[in-house]
Motif scaffolding. Sequence first.
Motif, short mmCIF file in Angstrom:
data_model
loop_
_atom_site.label_atom_id
_atom_site.label_comp_id
_atom_site.label_asym_id
_atom_site.label_seq_id
_atom_site.Cartn_x
_atom_site.Cartn_y
_atom_site.Cartn_z
N PHE A 297 0.89 -1.31 0.04
CA PHE A 297 0.05 -0.03 -0.03
C PHE A 297 0.79 1.36 0.08
N THR A 298 2.21 1.01 -0.02
CA THR A 298 3.15 2.22 0.02
C THR A 298 3.74 2.30 -1.44
N SER A 299 4.71 1.14 -1.77
CA SER A 299 5.67 1.42 -2.96
C SER A 299 6.09 -0.08 -3.21
N HIS A 300 6.44 -0.23 -4.50
CA HIS A 300 6.96 -1.72 -4.77
C HIS A 300 8.32 -1.99 -4.02
N GLU A 301 9.04 -1.03 -3.82
CA GLU A 301 10.19 -0.94 -3.29
C GLU A 301 10.11 -1.38 -1.64
N MET A 302 9.14 -1.08 -1.10
CA MET A 302 8.70 -1.22 0.38
C MET A 302 8.11 -2.84 0.16
N VAL A 303 7.45 -3.14 -0.84
CA VAL A 303 6.78 -4.57 -0.57
C VAL A 303 8.04 -5.54 -0.54
N LYS A 304 9.05 -5.18 -1.35
CA LYS A 304 10.19 -6.08 -1.60
C LYS A 304 11.09 -6.11 -0.18
N ARG A 305 11.06 -4.86 0.30
CA ARG A 305 11.87 -4.87 1.47
C ARG A 305 11.29 -5.86 2.63
N LEU A 306 10.01 -5.57 2.88
CA LEU A 306 9.12 -6.34 3.90
C LEU A 306 9.37 -7.84 3.64
N ASN A 307 9.00 -8.10 2.39
CA ASN A 307 9.05 -9.61 1.83
C ASN A 307 10.11 -10.38 2.12
N ASN A 308 11.24 -9.65 1.86
CA ASN A 308 12.68 -10.08 2.10
C ASN A 308 12.77 -10.71 3.57
N LYS A 309 12.06 -9.90 4.25
CA LYS A 309 12.18 -10.47 5.66
C LYS A 309 11.70 -12.15 6.18
N ILE A 310 10.93 -12.36 5.40
CA ILE A 310 10.46 -13.68 5.72
C ILE A 310 11.16 -14.87 5.29
N TYR A 311 11.79 -14.32 3.98
CA TYR A 311 12.89 -15.40 3.52
C TYR A 311 14.23 -15.12 4.16
N ALA A 312 14.73 -14.01 4.63
CA ALA A 312 15.94 -14.02 5.29
C ALA A 312 15.82 -15.02 6.80
N GLU A 313 14.64 -14.83 7.24
CA GLU A 313 14.45 -15.76 8.37
C GLU A 313 14.26 -17.19 8.07
N ALA A 314 13.58 -17.48 7.03
CA ALA A 314 13.59 -18.88 6.67
C ALA A 314 15.15 -19.28 6.71
N LYS A 315 15.93 -18.66 6.03
CA LYS A 315 17.40 -19.04 5.89
C LYS A 315 17.98 -18.95 7.26
N ARG A 316 17.79 -17.99 8.02
CA ARG A 316 18.40 -17.97 9.36
C ARG A 316 18.13 -19.53 10.14
N LEU A 317 16.92 -19.58 10.10
CA LEU A 317 16.41 -20.75 10.79
C LEU A 317 16.60 -22.05 10.41
N GLY A 318 16.99 -22.03 8.99
CA GLY A 318 17.32 -23.14 8.37
C GLY A 318 16.09 -24.26 8.11
N VAL A 319 15.17 -23.81 7.96
CA VAL A 319 13.96 -24.61 7.56
C VAL A 319 13.96 -25.24 6.21
N LYS A 320 13.03 -26.01 5.75
CA LYS A 320 12.86 -26.75 4.46
C LYS A 320 12.04 -25.60 3.72
N TRP A 321 10.80 -25.29 4.08
CA TRP A 321 9.90 -24.65 3.37
C TRP A 321 9.04 -23.92 4.48
N ILE A 322 8.14 -23.03 3.85
CA ILE A 322 7.24 -22.20 4.74
C ILE A 322 5.69 -22.57 4.50
N ILE A 323 4.98 -22.46 5.45
CA ILE A 323 3.53 -22.33 5.44
C ILE A 323 3.06 -20.91 5.80
N GLY A 324 2.02 -20.45 4.91
CA GLY A 324 1.51 -19.07 5.36
C GLY A 324 0.22 -19.23 5.89
#
Length: 539
Positions: A297-324
């Motif tokens: 609801f703000t900008s494409h750049e902000m969408v990207k920055r916030l979405n990245n957080k989910i995947y960065a955390e998946a990487k940090r925790l070393g999970v196999k995949w994600i359920i939303g």
Amino acid sequence: MSIKIPKPEEMIRISYKPPRTPWMDTPVDFRPGTWSYSGAAKNLIYLNLPNPRAWQPYEEDWKLPENWKKIIIEGMRERLDKYRSFRLFLDLCVRCGACADKCHFYIGGGDPKNMPVLRAELLRSVYRRYFTESGKRFGRLAGARDLTVDVLKEWFYYFYQCTECRRCSVYCPYGIDQAEITIMGRELLNLVGCNINWVIEPVANSYRTGNHLGIQPGGVKDMLEFLADDIEERTGVRVEVPINKKGADILFITPSGDYFADPGTYTCMGYMMLFHEIGLNYTFSTYASEGGNFGLFTSHEMVKRLNNKIYAEAKRLGVKWIIGGECGHMWRVIHEYMDTMNGPADFLEEPVSPITGTLFENARSTKMVHIAEFTADLIKHGKLKLDPARNDHLRITFHDSCNPARGMGLFEEPRYVIKNSVRHFHEMPEDTIREKTLCCGGGAGLGNDENIEMRMRGGMPRAMAVKHVKEKHGVNRIACMCAIDRSTLTSLMEYWVPGVTVTGVHELLANALVMKGEKERTTDLRGEPLKEKTDDEAL
Ligand code: SF4
Ligand code: SF4
């Protein structure tokens, strides 16, 4: 500012008479109840966004930067070059009018500038003036107009009266997506510091603490423990609360509204009960403790920055995949933007259910599976024991939340879960469900109190469809798969259809879920007594 909202019997008297003055000359009227407060300076500063200051939309002076016009025109040029869809959507419209009466804000309010075609013209007219030969030469004759402060104010008013729901695009023969135009309009407004606080504060909070509400990690943990206590009280089963667990198979992401606000909390209890029952090795995260992405609801750049957080955390925790979980716009981001913005998420595994062995092919690239698909697959494979009679005190209808419905085509899975969890289910009329679903009126950051009249107007068409099934079938609860819907539909129902309450799909599932070692259930998750079984059913 005190805001008086008309009574329903007054609100329903809608005038569709257009104003006498031509649309280009009709100044915008910031009437209390129909707009949202400006973004607070502290949030803009936190996010490093331009022009932080104290201002409100009803004030004469918006304290714009001196060169604001140049900033916007250059911003428009940049986006026209970068996004082919933007240029196409501005060029393509033939003004056939097929979308005109499809927007819930126009239906419920009667303001012609809430017709999608005219909403787009607000921006299109400026595009023509500065970027087309005919507009430069013939001006208004070619539907072009100068960018003035009044035009900018009009953009603000009407682009923050569009919930980016995309219903209009379903009816457009050219597939013009008004939500994309609104996103661009908001993005341009953001370049000069014109945004609303209900959007920008959740974004800032997500950066600061991981979720919209700004709850610290300890608060997230406490709340989930509290929900586990409630589950134990209702069922006699103690479920685990895995948080930030490294090496878990699955990271679970859901909107913070699910663990902090009723009725979402009951849906969250539903997820926890389900995962416990099937023995899923999963984890919540306090860093990525928000599924909602108000960047959309703000900008494409902000969408990207916030979405990245989910995947960065998946990487940090070393999970196999994600359920939303049952989120709305998170799914539009994942389904439509994730791959080109942050993906593909090659460091994760292709999602395979550890319980049924199903490969979720549609999530091959994003590695993120919708909870409704996951659960429907469990039911299909006979992995859950369900007693739908436990929901007999409820007569359910289902609201297709705009983003999972139109953004990813998720129509059947939630219905399949519901129909296996309840015995009284009634659809709303055909032209108000599935891809033609009507918006709750409070999405895209508009679900705030100061905008209450517009929300009730925008939500009116949805409410009337609920009223129809209430009167015809005695429906008393509406299910949906979006945290914003769960919040805004609650006030919408109170206003238009009292007696109908709101639920998530997994609350219904959890009511029906027969858990190993549970005590006899006498209430549902809300503590409401179950309907007594007949002698036949008791046998
Ligand atoms: S996207 Fe939705 S809110 Fe926006 S103009 Fe279209 S129908 Fe209206
Ligand atoms: S339906 Fe499409 S082409 Fe027709 S007026 Fe609306 S946006 Fe333009």
